[in-house]
Design an enzyme around this catalytic site. Structure first.
Site, PDB file in Angstrom:
ATOM      1  N   ASP A  12       0.494  -0.823   0.239  1.00 32.10           N
ATOM      2  CA  ASP A  12      -0.345  -0.038   0.098  1.00 32.10           C
ATOM      3  C   ASP A  12       1.339   1.273   0.110  1.00 32.10           C
ATOM      4  OD1 ASP A  12      -2.058  -1.753  -0.031  1.00 32.10           O
ATOM      5  OD2 ASP A  12      -2.543  -1.578   2.177  1.00 32.10           O
ATOM      6  N   LYS A  34       0.256  -7.911  -2.386  1.00 33.02           N
ATOM      7  CA  LYS A  34      -0.575  -7.588  -3.026  1.00 33.02           C
ATOM      8  C   LYS A  34      -0.730  -6.200  -3.970  1.00 33.02           C
ATOM      9  CE  LYS A  34      -3.813  -5.941   0.462  1.00 33.02           C
ATOM     10  NZ  LYS A  34      -4.581  -4.458  -0.096  1.00 33.02           N
ATOM     11  N   ASP A  61      -5.568  -6.331  -5.799  1.00 32.68           N
ATOM     12  CA  ASP A  61      -6.439  -6.541  -5.131  1.00 32.68           C
ATOM     13  C   ASP A  61      -7.441  -5.099  -5.104  1.00 32.68           C
ATOM     14  OD1 ASP A  61      -8.305  -5.964  -3.180  1.00 32.68           O
ATOM     15  OD2 ASP A  61      -6.542  -5.482  -1.020  1.00 32.68           O
ATOM     16  N   LEU A  62      -8.398  -5.849  -6.366  1.00 28.52           N
ATOM     17  CA  LEU A  62      -9.032  -4.497  -6.855  1.00 28.52           C
ATOM     18  C   LEU A  62     -10.793  -4.251  -6.655  1.00 28.52           C
ATOM     19  CD1 LEU A  62      -7.439  -3.861 -10.730  1.00 28.52           C
ATOM     20  CD2 LEU A  62      -6.925  -2.494  -8.056  1.00 28.52           C
ATOM     21  N   LYS A  63     -10.921  -5.328  -5.997  1.00 27.63           N
ATOM     22  CA  LYS A  63     -12.273  -5.825  -5.331  1.00 27.63           C
ATOM     23  C   LYS A  63     -13.011  -5.451  -6.893  1.00 27.63           C
ATOM     24  CE  LYS A  63     -11.591  -4.748  -0.320  1.00 27.63           C
ATOM     25  NZ  LYS A  63     -10.059  -4.295  -0.516  1.00 27.63           N
ATOM     26  N   PHE A  64     -13.192  -6.031  -7.860  1.00 30.35           N
ATOM     27  CA  PHE A  64     -14.119  -5.559  -8.689  1.00 30.35           C
ATOM     28  C   PHE A  64     -16.090  -5.880  -7.890  1.00 30.35           C
ATOM     29  CE2 PHE A  64     -10.729  -8.108 -11.994  1.00 30.35           C
ATOM     30  CZ  PHE A  64     -10.375  -6.801 -11.425  1.00 30.35           C
ATOM     31  N   HIS A  65     -16.849  -4.851  -8.450  1.00 30.49           N
ATOM     32  CA  HIS A  65     -18.084  -4.798  -8.442  1.00 30.49           C
ATOM     33  C   HIS A  65     -19.052  -4.061  -9.372  1.00 30.49           C
ATOM     34  CE1 HIS A  65     -20.667  -4.114  -4.596  1.00 30.49           C
ATOM     35  NE2 HIS A  65     -21.040  -4.736  -5.096  1.00 30.49           N
ATOM     36  N   ASP A  66     -19.815  -4.384 -10.244  1.00 23.61           N
ATOM     37  CA  ASP A  66     -20.020  -3.862 -10.881  1.00 23.61           C
ATOM     38  C   ASP A  66     -20.375  -4.554 -11.361  1.00 23.61           C
ATOM     39  OD1 ASP A  66     -20.570  -2.044 -12.898  1.00 23.61           O
ATOM     40  OD2 ASP A  66     -19.199  -0.861 -13.153  1.00 23.61           O
ATOM     41  N   PRO A  68     -21.950  -7.946 -14.195  1.00 20.36           N
ATOM     42  CA  PRO A  68     -21.614  -9.085 -14.295  1.00 20.36           C
ATOM     43  C   PRO A  68     -20.850  -9.333 -16.117  1.00 20.36           C
ATOM     44  CG  PRO A  68     -24.051  -9.714 -14.221  1.00 20.36           C
ATOM     45  CD  PRO A  68     -23.892  -8.625 -14.171  1.00 20.36           C
ATOM     46  N   ASN A  69     -21.120  -8.282 -16.701  1.00 17.13           N
ATOM     47  CA  ASN A  69     -20.114  -8.176 -18.056  1.00 17.13           C
ATOM     48  C   ASN A  69     -19.004  -7.388 -17.846  1.00 17.13           C
ATOM     49  OD1 ASN A  69     -20.075  -7.810 -21.299  1.00 17.13           O
ATOM     50  ND2 ASN A  69     -20.143  -5.964 -20.744  1.00 17.13           N
ATOM     51  N   THR A 125     -13.322  -5.429   6.510  1.00 18.49           N
ATOM     52  CA  THR A 125     -12.859  -6.177   8.259  1.00 18.49           C
ATOM     53  C   THR A 125     -12.732  -4.519   8.669  1.00 18.49           C
ATOM     54  OG1 THR A 125     -10.693  -5.791   7.043  1.00 18.49           O
ATOM     55  CG2 THR A 125     -11.442  -7.789   7.964  1.00 18.49           C
ATOM     56  N   ARG A 187      -3.226  -7.785  12.945  1.00 18.82           N
ATOM     57  CA  ARG A 187      -2.418  -6.837  13.865  1.00 18.82           C
ATOM     58  C   ARG A 187      -1.015  -7.616  14.609  1.00 18.82           C
ATOM     59  NH1 ARG A 187      -3.658  -4.077   9.901  1.00 18.82           N
ATOM     60  NH2 ARG A 187      -4.265  -2.103  10.325  1.00 18.82           N
ATOM     61  N   GLY A 216      -0.491  -5.536   5.926  1.00 18.99           N
ATOM     62  CA  GLY A 216       0.153  -3.726   5.379  1.00 18.99           C
ATOM     63  C   GLY A 216       1.145  -3.314   6.739  1.00 18.99           C
ATOM     64  N   ARG A 217       0.955  -2.106   7.456  1.00 16.21           N
ATOM     65  CA  ARG A 217       0.969  -1.664   8.001  1.00 16.21           C
ATOM     66  C   ARG A 217       1.017  -2.129   9.169  1.00 16.21           C
ATOM     67  NH1 ARG A 217      -4.485   1.622   8.185  1.00 16.21           N
ATOM     68  NH2 ARG A 217      -5.091  -0.069   7.969  1.00 16.21           N
TER      69      ARG A 217
HETATM   70  O1  C5P Z   1      -2.614  -2.580   7.004  1.00 18.90           O
HETATM   71  P1  C5P Z   1      -3.978  -2.975   6.880  1.00 18.90           P
HETATM   72  O2  C5P Z   1      -2.763  -3.933   7.813  1.00 18.90           O
HETATM   73  O3  C5P Z   1      -5.216  -2.842   7.594  1.00 18.90           O
HETATM   74  O4  C5P Z   1      -4.066  -3.824   5.264  1.00 18.90           O
HETATM   75  C1  C5P Z   1      -5.007  -4.337   4.986  1.00 18.90           C
HETATM   76  C2  C5P Z   1      -4.745  -4.399   3.629  1.00 18.90           C
HETATM   77  O5  C5P Z   1      -5.851  -5.400   3.538  1.00 18.90           O
HETATM   78  C3  C5P Z   1      -5.514  -3.114   2.924  1.00 18.90           C
HETATM   79  O6  C5P Z   1      -4.486  -3.119   1.555  1.00 18.90           O
HETATM   80  C4  C5P Z   1      -6.922  -3.367   2.551  1.00 18.90           C
HETATM   81  O7  C5P Z   1      -6.687  -2.643   1.406  1.00 18.90           O
HETATM   82  C5  C5P Z   1      -6.655  -4.800   2.005  1.00 18.90           C
HETATM   83  N1  C5P Z   1      -7.765  -5.616   2.411  1.00 18.90           N
HETATM   84  C6  C5P Z   1      -9.026  -5.056   3.769  1.00 18.90           C
HETATM   85  N2  C5P Z   1     -10.258  -5.545   3.980  1.00 18.90           N
HETATM   86  C7  C5P Z   1     -10.891  -6.562   3.161  1.00 18.90           C
HETATM   87  C8  C5P Z   1     -10.205  -6.976   1.730  1.00 18.90           C
HETATM   88  C9  C5P Z   1      -8.864  -6.246   1.539  1.00 18.90           C
HETATM   89  O8  C5P Z   1      -8.317  -4.860   5.183  1.00 18.90           O
HETATM   90  N3  C5P Z   1     -11.892  -7.094   3.379  1.00 18.90           N
END
Ligand code: C5P
Length: 239
Positions: A12, A34, A61-66, A68-69, A125, A187, A216-217
């Site tokens: 990220d 990712k 991780d682009l979470k497609f949501h649109d 069907p086509n 989440t 975490r 990520g973080r």
């Molecule tokens: O920094 P952190 O560990 O919270 O990052 C979580 C990653 O997972 C982010 O890139 C976020 O976009 C992704 N993600 C998420 N929840 C989802 C799907 C993806 O946090 N349901």
């Protein structure tokens, strides 16, 4: 299989050089990297190719949501990019998920491509019961909603879902052991939750049976990401 093969590190960051630097530094510690909205929108699809050229797998991780086509066309494009995994929102509905999966199967057969894993995003989440109820008008709570969406993804023939570590056992119980559960919201005990609401430590998520944990973080934004990874490793390997 080491726990590191189950670790997906979220890149990220806002440019390709920074992302590739992280891949170089942490490449030995994670099986998959990712690429999400920030990096993809800033750097474009070539960043996926550059990560793959380093021998690393990519979760797009682009979470497609649109409709069907549109989603099935995007899914074909992601497949041609050679990603290891990509996702679409289960709340796009059954037809959207089925058409997405069929389009991927078809292009893989026709162009002899490796089939990516398709996972459905259930409930983010960063959401919890209050938000579901008061803002989204979903009254039956997170667990019941995740179960419903996971079963829908299973029916659509997806490989698995993205859900919080709190729902891993319930999903495996209802959808089968083979159905993948990818969990963000991870975490280590010394990292604050930030905007994530349904969190767990890497150790607890893996113990619950997560197939992949997304971090990520908790790694990338630490002063010393390698040290953070070593501490996490210690936490996981200590009984
Ligand atoms: O920094 P952190 O560990 O919270 O990052 C979580 C990653 O997972 C982010 O890139 C976020 O976009 C992704 N993600 C998420 N929840 C989802 C799907 C993806 O946090 N349901």
């Amino acid at each position: 299989m080491s726990w590191k093969d189950k670790l997906i590190i979220a890149l990220d960051v806002s440019n390709a050089d920074r992302a590739l630097d992280i891949v170089d530094r942490l490449g030995d510690y994670a099986g998959v990297f990712k690429v999400g909205f920030e990096l993809f929108v800033s750097a474009g699809p070539s960043v996926v190719e550059r990560i793959r050229n380093k021998g690393k797998k990519v979760f797009l991780d682009l979470k497609f949501h649109d409709i069907p086509n549109t989603v099935s066309k995007a899914a074909v494009a992601a497949t041609r990019l050679g990603v290891y995994m990509f996702n679409a929102h289960t709340s796009g509905g059954l037809e959207m998920m089925v058409r997405c999966r069929e389009a991927v199967d078809e292009v893989c057969l026709k162009e002899k491509l490796v089939k990516p894993k398709i996972v459905g995003v259930t409930v983010l989440t960063s959401l919890e019961n209050g938000i579901l109820k008061n803002e989204l008008c979903i009254q039956h709570g997170v667990r019941a909603h995740v179960k419903h969406l996971a079963l829908l993804a299973l029916k659509a023939g997806l490989d698995g879902v993205v859900a919080s570590p709190h729902e891993i056992g319930m999903i495996k119980q209802n959808c089968g052991r083979e159905f993948l559960v990818v969990t963000p919201g991870i975490r280590p005990s010394w990292v604050p939750p930030d905007d994530q609401k349904r969190t767990a430590t890497p150790k607890d998520a893996l113990r619950e049976g997560a197939d992949y944990i997304v971090m990520g973080r908790g790694i990338v934004k630490q002063d010393d990401p390698v040290k953070a990874l070593e501490l996490i490793s210690l936490e996981i390997l200590t009984a």
